[in-house]
Write a protein that holds these residues in place. Structure first.
Motif, PDB file in Angstrom:
ATOM      1  N   PRO A  57       0.810  -1.224   0.000  1.00 37.73           N
ATOM      2  CA  PRO A  57       0.000   0.000   0.000  1.00 37.73           C
ATOM      3  C   PRO A  57       0.842   1.273   0.000  1.00 37.73           C
ATOM      4  N   GLN A  58       2.067   1.172   0.475  1.00 39.29           N
ATOM      5  CA  GLN A  58       2.957   2.326   0.454  1.00 39.29           C
ATOM      6  C   GLN A  58       3.305   2.709  -0.988  1.00 39.29           C
ATOM      7  N   ILE A  59       3.489   1.723  -1.852  1.00 37.21           N
ATOM      8  CA  ILE A  59       3.757   2.023  -3.260  1.00 37.21           C
ATOM      9  C   ILE A  59       2.589   2.813  -3.831  1.00 37.21           C
ATOM     10  N   ARG A  60       1.377   2.360  -3.554  1.00 40.33           N
ATOM     11  CA  ARG A  60       0.194   3.017  -4.128  1.00 40.33           C
ATOM     12  C   ARG A  60       0.112   4.473  -3.688  1.00 40.33           C
ATOM     13  N   LYS A  61       0.435   4.731  -2.432  1.00 37.01           N
ATOM     14  CA  LYS A  61       0.312   6.095  -1.908  1.00 37.01           C
ATOM     15  C   LYS A  61       1.442   6.990  -2.382  1.00 37.01           C
ATOM     16  N   TRP A  62       2.653   6.452  -2.430  1.00 36.07           N
ATOM     17  CA  TRP A  62       3.828   7.282  -2.638  1.00 36.07           C
ATOM     18  C   TRP A  62       4.418   7.169  -4.034  1.00 36.07           C
TER      19      TRP A  62
END
Length: 301
Positions: free
Chosen positions: A197-202
């Protein structure tokens, strides 16, 4: 016709402080690396950058290999002799990146030593504001690696860009479009953070990716907790750790990432020393498989 598989290249980091980094590059390229990231530790060591750039281009020759970025790792926020050298190295690499055929320089943000992380923000703005403008004037992007270097929110020596809460603070201070992250899942697993989910946000701030993984030792955590006598996490070469790199690469593609995943070696507790290249070749093959191992065929339509 361009090969879309190579929108994400799989490469490796190269120590630019070596006596002859070009010879090392020439020796490893037949193994199948598609990109390289020459990097310096704190100082440029008196390297003649135009000469080094020429040597690296000669070593690559007509191989389909790119210099993904240049790296320098040190603390440019402090005022010691070595720290001032790091800041000068950033300026020099930004000015000379074009000679290497790259438009990116990466490394640590630096940090005020022994201070809570937010205390570094004014100095971060003071140093990186001018560097961001200098880089923008030359068409260069700056990528901050997300490595804690054994620091945390309360204390540290090297880097503030190791935590997503810190990223929020950093990019609020300096929202420049050419400032981003040199991201890798390893440093998230050290914090027990799910990297997907960090990839999706950042994703808009992910400029470069390091190929490094980690294994979380849940048996140690259950018995000894975290940050106790026994290490609860081990840094690993991709292919030997916990991350699902097929999913990582898929999420990067879905987010529109185009660039390189450069393997960061020298950390795996097993594949190091005489086994370093063995581990890196395994990571290279594994990441290519995760990226898509089938032969690319152009769409006839």
């Amino acid at each position: 016709m361009p090969n879309p598989l190579l929108d994400i290249r799989i490469g490796t980091m190269v120590r630019a402080n070596l006596d002859d980094p070009a010879a090392y590059i020439k020796a490893i390229l037949p193994l199948g690396f598609e990109s390289i990231q020459p990097f310096f530790w704190q100082t440029l060591g008196g390297k003649d950058l135009p000469r080094l750039a020429g040597q690296i281009h000669e070593a690559i020759g007509d191989a389909d290999v790119v210099v993904s970025s240049l790296g320098v790792f040190g603390n440019p926020l402090e005022s010691g002799d070595s720290d001032r050298g790091v800041l000068e190295a950033w300026e020099t690499l930004i000015d000379h990146a074009h000679l290497f055929g790259t438009s990116m320089v990466s490394g640590f943000t630096g940090r005020l030593r022994g201070k809570p992380l937010p205390d570094s923000l004014p100095r971060f703005r003071e140093v990186w504001g001018p560097l961001a403008r200098r880089a923008a004037d030359k068409g260069v992007r700056i990528a901050f690696e997300n490595c804690a270097m054994d620091g945390n929110w309360a204390d540290g020596d090297w880097n503030i860009a190791h935590n997503p809460d810190a990223w929020e603070l950093m990019f609020n201070e300096l929202p420049d479009d050419n400032l981003g992250l040199e991201w890798e899942p390893c440093h998230q697993l050290v914090y027990l953070i799910d990297p997907i989910p960090q990839i999706r946000k950042w994703a808009p701030r992910i400029f470069h990716v390091h190929g490094k993984d980690a294994t979380v030792r849940w048996d140690v955590i259950r018995e000894h907790g975290v940050f106790g006598r026994l290490p609860f996490v081990q840094m690993r070469t991709p292919g030997f750790g916990d991350s699902d790199w097929t999913r990582v690469i898929s999420e990067l593609r879905l987010a529109g990432y185009k660039g390189a995943i450069d393997i960061e070696g020298w950390h795996d507790p097993v594949y190091r020393g005489d086994l370093e290249i063995t581990g890196q070749v395994r990571a290279l093959d594994y990441l290519k498989q995760c990226r898509g191992g089938a032969t690319y065929l152009p769409n006839p339509a």
